[in-house]
Design a protein around this motif. Structure first.
Motif, PDB file in Angstrom:
ATOM      1  N   LEU A 107      61.243  46.697 -11.328  1.00  0.00           N
ATOM      2  CA  LEU A 107      61.363  47.803 -12.280  1.00  0.00           C
ATOM      3  C   LEU A 107      61.105  47.346 -13.712  1.00  0.00           C
ATOM      4  N   PHE A 108      61.550  46.134 -14.025  1.00  0.00           N
ATOM      5  CA  PHE A 108      61.433  45.609 -15.398  1.00  0.00           C
ATOM      6  C   PHE A 108      60.869  44.191 -15.303  1.00  0.00           C
ATOM      7  N   PRO A 109      59.547  44.054 -15.149  1.00  0.00           N
ATOM      8  CA  PRO A 109      58.993  42.709 -14.966  1.00  0.00           C
ATOM      9  C   PRO A 109      59.443  41.758 -16.079  1.00  0.00           C
ATOM     10  N   GLY A 110      59.892  40.582 -15.674  1.00  0.00           N
ATOM     11  CA  GLY A 110      60.311  39.568 -16.657  1.00  0.00           C
ATOM     12  C   GLY A 110      61.785  39.651 -17.005  1.00  0.00           C
ATOM     13  N   ILE A 111      62.511  40.600 -16.407  1.00  0.00           N
ATOM     14  CA  ILE A 111      63.927  40.741 -16.818  1.00  0.00           C
ATOM     15  C   ILE A 111      64.764  39.545 -16.381  1.00  0.00           C
ATOM     16  N   GLY A 112      64.331  38.874 -15.293  1.00  0.00           N
ATOM     17  CA  GLY A 112      65.044  37.672 -14.861  1.00  0.00           C
ATOM     18  C   GLY A 112      65.029  36.631 -15.974  1.00  0.00           C
ATOM     19  N   GLN A 113      63.886  36.540 -16.655  1.00  0.00           N
ATOM     20  CA  GLN A 113      63.787  35.572 -17.766  1.00  0.00           C
ATOM     21  C   GLN A 113      64.662  36.019 -18.939  1.00  0.00           C
ATOM     22  N   ASP A 114      64.668  37.323 -19.206  1.00  0.00           N
ATOM     23  CA  ASP A 114      65.543  37.834 -20.281  1.00  0.00           C
ATOM     24  C   ASP A 114      66.986  37.422 -20.006  1.00  0.00           C
ATOM     25  N   LEU A 115      67.387  37.632 -18.744  1.00  0.00           N
ATOM     26  CA  LEU A 115      68.774  37.340 -18.380  1.00  0.00           C
ATOM     27  C   LEU A 115      69.061  35.846 -18.467  1.00  0.00           C
ATOM     28  N   ALA A 116      68.117  35.041 -17.925  1.00  0.00           N
ATOM     29  CA  ALA A 116      68.329  33.589 -17.971  1.00  0.00           C
ATOM     30  C   ALA A 116      68.386  33.123 -19.422  1.00  0.00           C
ATOM     31  N   GLY A 117      67.517  33.709 -20.274  1.00  0.00           N
ATOM     32  CA  GLY A 117      67.511  33.343 -21.698  1.00  0.00           C
ATOM     33  C   GLY A 117      68.830  33.693 -22.372  1.00  0.00           C
ATOM     34  N   ALA A 118      69.490  34.731 -21.861  1.00  0.00           N
ATOM     35  CA  ALA A 118      70.769  35.153 -22.457  1.00  0.00           C
ATOM     36  C   ALA A 118      71.951  34.416 -21.831  1.00  0.00           C
ATOM     37  N   GLY A 119      71.661  33.516 -20.878  1.00  0.00           N
ATOM     38  CA  GLY A 119      72.742  32.681 -20.342  1.00  0.00           C
ATOM     39  C   GLY A 119      73.095  32.944 -18.897  1.00  0.00           C
ATOM     40  N   ALA A 120      72.431  33.912 -18.226  1.00  0.00           N
ATOM     41  CA  ALA A 120      72.709  34.136 -16.805  1.00  0.00           C
ATOM     42  C   ALA A 120      72.340  32.871 -16.032  1.00  0.00           C
ATOM     43  N   VAL A 121      73.073  32.601 -14.957  1.00  0.00           N
ATOM     44  CA  VAL A 121      72.884  31.336 -14.240  1.00  0.00           C
ATOM     45  C   VAL A 121      72.258  31.601 -12.861  1.00  0.00           C
ATOM     46  N   PRO A 122      71.032  31.095 -12.627  1.00  0.00           N
ATOM     47  CA  PRO A 122      70.451  31.240 -11.289  1.00  0.00           C
ATOM     48  C   PRO A 122      71.097  30.252 -10.323  1.00  0.00           C
ATOM     49  N   LEU A 123      71.338  30.700  -9.111  1.00  0.00           N
ATOM     50  CA  LEU A 123      71.995  29.857  -8.108  1.00  0.00           C
ATOM     51  C   LEU A 123      71.142  29.819  -6.849  1.00  0.00           C
ATOM     52  N   THR A 124      70.828  28.632  -6.389  1.00  0.00           N
ATOM     53  CA  THR A 124      70.157  28.485  -5.097  1.00  0.00           C
ATOM     54  C   THR A 124      71.250  28.332  -4.048  1.00  0.00           C
ATOM     55  N   VAL A 125      71.184  29.167  -3.041  1.00  0.00           N
ATOM     56  CA  VAL A 125      72.280  29.235  -2.065  1.00  0.00           C
ATOM     57  C   VAL A 125      71.836  28.644  -0.733  1.00  0.00           C
ATOM     58  N   PRO A 126      72.662  27.804  -0.112  1.00  0.00           N
ATOM     59  CA  PRO A 126      73.979  27.318  -0.554  1.00  0.00           C
ATOM     60  C   PRO A 126      73.923  25.960  -1.273  1.00  0.00           C
ATOM     61  N   ARG A 127      72.767  25.581  -1.817  1.00  0.00           N
ATOM     62  CA  ARG A 127      72.710  24.269  -2.471  1.00  0.00           C
ATOM     63  C   ARG A 127      73.647  24.206  -3.686  1.00  0.00           C
ATOM     64  N   ASP A 128      73.632  25.274  -4.498  1.00  0.00           N
ATOM     65  CA  ASP A 128      74.466  25.275  -5.711  1.00  0.00           C
ATOM     66  C   ASP A 128      75.837  25.894  -5.486  1.00  0.00           C
ATOM     67  N   LEU A 129      76.020  26.491  -4.313  1.00  0.00           N
ATOM     68  CA  LEU A 129      77.240  27.248  -4.044  1.00  0.00           C
ATOM     69  C   LEU A 129      78.005  26.572  -2.906  1.00  0.00           C
ATOM     70  N   LEU A 130      79.165  26.028  -3.228  1.00  0.00           N
ATOM     71  CA  LEU A 130      80.010  25.450  -2.164  1.00  0.00           C
ATOM     72  C   LEU A 130      80.630  26.607  -1.405  1.00  0.00           C
ATOM     73  N   VAL A 131      80.344  26.702  -0.116  1.00  0.00           N
ATOM     74  CA  VAL A 131      80.878  27.827   0.667  1.00  0.00           C
ATOM     75  C   VAL A 131      81.793  27.309   1.767  1.00  0.00           C
ATOM     76  N   LEU A 132      83.038  27.732   1.721  1.00  0.00           N
ATOM     77  CA  LEU A 132      83.908  27.485   2.863  1.00  0.00           C
ATOM     78  C   LEU A 132      83.746  28.675   3.799  1.00  0.00           C
ATOM     79  N   GLY A 133      82.950  28.497   4.842  1.00  0.00           N
ATOM     80  CA  GLY A 133      82.702  29.571   5.801  1.00  0.00           C
ATOM     81  C   GLY A 133      83.886  29.741   6.743  1.00  0.00           C
ATOM     82  N   PRO A 134      83.757  30.628   7.721  1.00  0.00           N
ATOM     83  CA  PRO A 134      84.899  30.917   8.592  1.00  0.00           C
ATOM     84  C   PRO A 134      85.409  29.692   9.340  1.00  0.00           C
ATOM     85  N   ALA A 135      84.519  28.696   9.609  1.00  0.00           N
ATOM     86  CA  ALA A 135      84.959  27.545  10.406  1.00  0.00           C
ATOM     87  C   ALA A 135      84.879  26.236   9.641  1.00  0.00           C
ATOM     88  N   GLY A 136      84.520  26.280   8.378  1.00  0.00           N
ATOM     89  CA  GLY A 136      84.443  25.037   7.608  1.00  0.00           C
ATOM     90  C   GLY A 136      83.373  25.138   6.531  1.00  0.00           C
TER      91      GLY A 136
END
Ligand code: FAD
Length: 504
Positions: free
Chosen positions: A77-106
């Protein structure tokens, strides 16, 4: 998909009115601007020029992340808005590399599953979208005005809205009701939408509703990471499990802060104040979040909210309906907040609006098509957020437990477990794909490792003074070592929160 270069596609068709300047209203306005001469977004609050807080969106205080469907849809809808957000400090996360997840079994292994989240304060997300919309000459905002009804026309049409200024001078705080004529009206006024009443006032029947009981309390606070905190992860998610239903999430947001939310299913009241928040964090399935918060510096109060359930207005089922009227976002379907897909639904409503208008224009009868197109967006999100309960001990439940166990070592099983984040969730049969099946069957039962697959240094380094609480029951294989399909990235120091005080 029409082009969103801001030029507007083709000739206009009069004025569209959008009720509410939340994410659903802003994105619907973007879609409508290509087909109408003018779009007026009416908002009962003030509309800040930057990331200001508004009473009309109280949930903005809580942790918000954009799942792939949301940030990829916003990008369309708004091409380039991801860059606007990142420039304003939003944090991109690659999942689950950047996100520690305790799933249902570990803990899940750390790898790039091709999934990305964008983490930012909700005020920042809305501000970035508003800023883009303000550059469109076809769109204007009417802040400080509340829509109080629809004006009906002949032959099942809506020809405008009744608005009232929120007038400090008036005795009741509300000004005189006046009419704003419009050729198309979209209600995006959130979960408190009065559309059923407005329709009833025009003689339309009440829509059926699909309801789901999901009582929960949420408590959120912002923190500055501890001085010297260095970790190879950015976010943390401790999920619930049978018998231990509380969930905790920590996401980095703009300004180098952490936004932390605890979800307490069934609770009537959220923990009030930081001691109660810390106490609740101790009751999670793993003490890591509690340890982190103990060493971090609170940056404001603890905000709470409660929800009793989710509701989907089945407008598509009504036989009589005023043409050129539509309901989108939370006003249409208010999903379980713990699921975190509300913004994705808002964006998908706008994309569906664009698609139908691109194909069929604003012709008479379009609302019938649109209502059904929107229902097709809601249906999968609703099923994901409110799955049918599985009988405990049944075959499906046992297989799900095997997949959860396999997910602690096998990336295919882990990716399947994370599928609710995916833009196109895999069909149910995905659980029977040979690689997942093999992993599920190969995984012998045994205790899951207690320590997360990460390195953390600094004052928040987990220190176990008391024996660790038990993990949720797992069918995890004995002796299995958690796999690390890809080495986690090297530890990075947490950025200093802009202008924030830190605990010495
Ligand atoms: C605790 C919590 C956590 C959440 N976390 C996430 C998450 O991580 N990810 C995610 O995608 N979603 C999340 N959500 C859901 C998300 O907040 C909502 O789905 C989203 O805000 C819906 O946007 P909306 O535009 O439909 O409604 P809203 O954002 O509620 O906006 C409605 C707007 O309409 C205005 N308005 C209302 N009535 C009128 C009227 N009569 N006239 C004029 N204006 C009016 C209001 O002032 C407001 O500005 C969370 C929700 C909660 C409660």
């Amino acid at each position: 998909m029409s082009a969103y270069a801001g030029a507007g596609a083709g000739g206009g068709h009069g004025r569209a009115v959008v009720v509410g300047a939340g994410l659903a209203g802003l994105t619907a306005a973007r879609a409508l601007a290509n087909f109408m001469d003018h779009v007026t977004v009416i908002e009962r609050d003030w509309v800040p020029s930057g990331p200001g807080r508004r009473p009309g969106v109280p949930q903005a205080r809580h942790t918000h992340t954009l799942v792939p469907a949301a940030h990829q849809g916003l990008e369309r809808l708004f091409p380039g808005i991801g860059q606007d957000l990142a420039g304003a400090g939003a944090v991109p996360l690659t999942v689950p590399r950047d996100l520690l997840v305790l799933g249902p079994a570990g803990w899940l292994p750390r790898f790039d599953a091709g999934l990305s989240l964008l983490s930012a304060g909700r005020d920042l997300i809305d501000a970035a979208v508003r800023a883009r919309l303000r550059t469109d000459p076809k769109v204007t905002f009417l802040p400080g005005h509340e829509v109080v009804g629809l004006r009906g026309g002949r032959h099942d049409t809506v020809t405008g809205v009744w608005v009232r200024a929120r007038d400090r001078a008036a005795a009741d705080g509300k000004g005189i009701r006046r009419l704003l004529p419009a050729e198309f009206v979209v209600d995006a006024s959130g979960r408190g939408s009065h559309a059923p009443r407005w329709l009833a006032e025009l003689g339309y029947p009440a829509p059926p509703q699909t309801l789901a009981a999901a009582p929960a309390a949420f408590a959120t606070a912002a923190f500055a990471p501890p001085v010297g905190h260095v970790a190879d992860w950015k976010s943390l998610l401790v999920t619930a499990a049978p018998g231990l239903p509380r969930q905790g999430v920590l996401h980095p947001v703009e300004g180098g802060r952490w936004s932390v939310t605890l979800t307490l299913p069934g609770a009537a009241r959220p923990p009030a104040g930081h001691p109660a928040l810390l106490h609740a964090a101790r009751t999670l399935r793993h003490p890591l979040l509690h340890d982190l918060l103990t060493a971090a510096t609170p940056l404001g109060p603890v905000y709470g909210c409660t929800r009793t359930g989710a509701r989907w207005h089945r407008y598509e089922k009504l036989r009589r309906w005023p043409d050129q009227f539509l309901v989108v976002g939370d006003a249409l379907a208010d999903l379980d907040a713990a699921h975190g897909h509300g913004m994705a639904l808002a964006v998908q409503c706008a994309l569906a609006l664009d698609q139908v208008l691109t194909g069929h224009g604003t012709a008479v009868g379009i609302s019938h098509r649109l209502r059904h197109a929107l229902a097709r967006q809601v249906a999968p999100a609703w099923r994901q957020a409110h799955p049918a309960p599985r009988p405990a001990g049944g075959l499906r439940a046992r297989y799900a437990a095997r997949i959860a166990a396999a997910a602690t070592t096998d990336p295919h099983a882990a990716a399947l477990l994370l599928h609710p984040l995916h833009p196109a969730p895999p069909p149910a049969l995905a659980a029977l794909r040979p690689r997942v099946l093999r992993a599920a069957l190969r995984t012998p039962p045994g205790p899951a490792p207690f320590a997360p697959p990460s390195t953390t240094h600094g004052p928040d380094t987990p220190r176990r003074r008391t024996p660790a609480p038990p993990m949720a029951p797992a069918v995890r294989p004995a002796g299995a070592v958690p796999a690390r399909p890809a080495d986690p990235p090297p530890p990075t120091p947490a950025p200093a929160p802009a202008g924030e005080r830190r605990r010495p």
